[in-house]
Design an enzyme around this catalytic site. Sequence first.
Site, PDB file in Angstrom:
ATOM      1  N   GLY A  22      38.105  41.795  40.402  1.00  0.00           N
ATOM      2  CA  GLY A  22      39.299  40.970  40.334  1.00  0.00           C
ATOM      3  C   GLY A  22      38.919  39.536  40.071  1.00  0.00           C
ATOM      4  O   GLY A  22      37.760  39.225  39.780  1.00  0.00           O
ATOM      5  N   PHE A  24      38.794  36.873  42.115  1.00  0.00           N
ATOM      6  CA  PHE A  24      37.920  36.265  43.111  1.00  0.00           C
ATOM      7  C   PHE A  24      37.148  37.312  43.906  1.00  0.00           C
ATOM      8  O   PHE A  24      36.627  37.018  44.968  1.00  0.00           O
ATOM      9  CB  PHE A  24      38.729  35.415  44.098  1.00  0.00           C
ATOM     10  CG  PHE A  24      39.381  34.221  43.470  1.00  0.00           C
ATOM     11  CD1 PHE A  24      38.869  33.646  42.313  1.00  0.00           C
ATOM     12  CD2 PHE A  24      40.519  33.670  44.036  1.00  0.00           C
ATOM     13  CE1 PHE A  24      39.473  32.556  41.736  1.00  0.00           C
ATOM     14  CE2 PHE A  24      41.130  32.570  43.465  1.00  0.00           C
ATOM     15  CZ  PHE A  24      40.611  32.008  42.314  1.00  0.00           C
ATOM     16  N   VAL A  26      34.968  41.426  43.954  1.00  0.00           N
ATOM     17  CA  VAL A  26      34.380  42.582  43.285  1.00  0.00           C
ATOM     18  C   VAL A  26      34.329  43.713  44.307  1.00  0.00           C
ATOM     19  O   VAL A  26      34.151  43.476  45.504  1.00  0.00           O
ATOM     20  CB  VAL A  26      32.969  42.257  42.740  1.00  0.00           C
ATOM     21  CG1 VAL A  26      32.019  41.898  43.866  1.00  0.00           C
ATOM     22  CG2 VAL A  26      32.425  43.421  41.933  1.00  0.00           C
ATOM     23  N   VAL A  27      34.522  44.933  43.848  1.00  0.00           N
ATOM     24  CA  VAL A  27      34.476  46.100  44.726  1.00  0.00           C
ATOM     25  C   VAL A  27      33.265  46.944  44.345  1.00  0.00           C
ATOM     26  O   VAL A  27      33.076  47.275  43.176  1.00  0.00           O
ATOM     27  CB  VAL A  27      35.762  46.942  44.615  1.00  0.00           C
ATOM     28  CG1 VAL A  27      35.669  48.159  45.533  1.00  0.00           C
ATOM     29  CG2 VAL A  27      36.977  46.114  44.955  1.00  0.00           C
ATOM     30  N   ASP A 135      55.863  47.201  49.531  1.00  0.00           N
ATOM     31  CA  ASP A 135      55.457  47.335  48.128  1.00  0.00           C
ATOM     32  C   ASP A 135      55.062  48.769  47.788  1.00  0.00           C
ATOM     33  O   ASP A 135      54.052  49.004  47.124  1.00  0.00           O
ATOM     34  CB  ASP A 135      54.309  46.376  47.819  1.00  0.00           C
ATOM     35  CG  ASP A 135      54.180  46.086  46.320  1.00  0.00           C
ATOM     36  OD1 ASP A 135      55.183  46.260  45.598  1.00  0.00           O
ATOM     37  OD2 ASP A 135      53.095  45.690  45.882  1.00  0.00           O
TER      38      ASP A 135
END
Length: 554
Positions: A22, A24, A26-27, A135
Amino acid sequence: MALTICTRFTDEYQLFEELGKGAFSVVRRCVKISSGQEYAAKIINTKKLSARDHQKLEREARICRLLKHPNIVRLHDSISEEGFHYLVFDLVTGGELFEDIVAREYYSEADASHCIQQILESVHHCHVNGIVHRDLKPENLLLASKMKGAAVKLADFGLAIEVQGDQQAWFGFAGTPGYLSPEVLRKDPYGKPVDMWACGVILYILLVGYPPFWDEDQHRLYQQIKAGAYDFPSPEWDTVTPEAKDLINKMLTINPSKRITAAEAPKHPWICQRSTVASMMHRQETVECLKKFNARRKLKGAILTTLLVTRNFSAAKSLLNKKPDGVKVNNKTNLASSPKDTGPAPALEPQTTVIHNPVDRNKESTESANTTIEDEDLKARRFGNLSINSIWQPSVGRPQNSEPKQAPNSSVQTCQVINKARKQEIIKVTEQLIESINNGDFEAYAKICDPGLTSFEPEALGNLVEGHDFHRFYFENALSKGNKPVHTILLNPHVHLIGEDAACIAYIRLTQYMDGSGMPRTMQSEETRVWHRRDGKWLNIHFHRSGAPSVPIN
């Protein structure tokens, strides 16, 4: 939940390959050294976050840590180090539920019943623990693994709020347009029933492959939802059992106090007596519609992710589309004549999450969903990928603070002025591009167009053209700077801003010229152009033209 401070993440976990990225964060896949158990670690660059963002991360972590259910993606650990924050989640490898459905050889009402049952159980667990998700949508419904019968997992608590019992209050205008409840759109106090409304929308899509509410215009979409204006059209709904329609009606009840609850819904005959009530007939048409629905969601997500990751995070520009409290950006260029033909095609796509000012109850938003009105103290804030549970696809933004604050009128006015100026900028650069064509100036044309420009145009006979070579031929052989005068008028230009660094313009193009016999002629074409700003310069990256050729050929 208190955050663990100054604990060495690498002492406890070993990092492996990247799973996603993303703005800001990281996965990466990780393994806990002591147990060998696999997890997904979201690594957030906290140097780019404000103190308030840190508080929101802690709140979301607290919510995620509280929820322990087989149908909810679980947060196992939250570790803070110098400059980075590590969030350790279940490693969920099955992808999105909706993507799995379209890959199945067989899909029936009974399957839809089993899916919604698991979703309802996860929502019930949230509500019992005083959490409202806010959501619920297909992007947040994942599968634990790729094995047949894998559990559905609810993810992304970036907009979740904590409530006391059946408390109803105004927590801000937040959610995803196609799944917003009438009470949120009316700016009324709301609570747990908003999740049940979203479940009704999801169930509707599970049964036919398209949403109950859709329109290319935001205002009309919201009016449909507030009026509960949905139906069960033929022929696709003719094969759906009355019990399934009854459950949808109970979920999509306008009055939240009369809406079915997460505790009641699993007891509905269509769910608890699935084997005898729900139809076992294969729903091929639903699968086909769902494929189109998924394709549109993925295309929109890919475009927006690219724009968001590459955008300029200048504080001076952040007023345009600040998203620390907003979420995914929306664009208004996708239109459809029917939801059954192409899936959802409203201006506000169902996957687009939006948050508006939580206290301006009397003002219906006149901006597209990518305009977020925020507090004065956020004016210089930059947005980032803060949703700590959005592991499987990059997203941006966070929920609005439940404490309402007034957004100053000056902020709204400034945003409107800047947006208007940017739209004029897009019109001007489009006129410059057309002028370069009229003048036969390929050098000027090439400077305004991206080298990888793609296009659909009459001259290409329906084929997608990429690059400049196709157009260079016409500049060199059919156009020249010594040609007779050509005059072009752009009629009714409409500009849709897509974040700070992208825009789409649609217009009718009238081209006046003198033919070989000296007679005046006029040609008309309809054009759409997509612009992307790179290094401060607007470049045309795609256009679609119908009608006559763009320039007369003598």
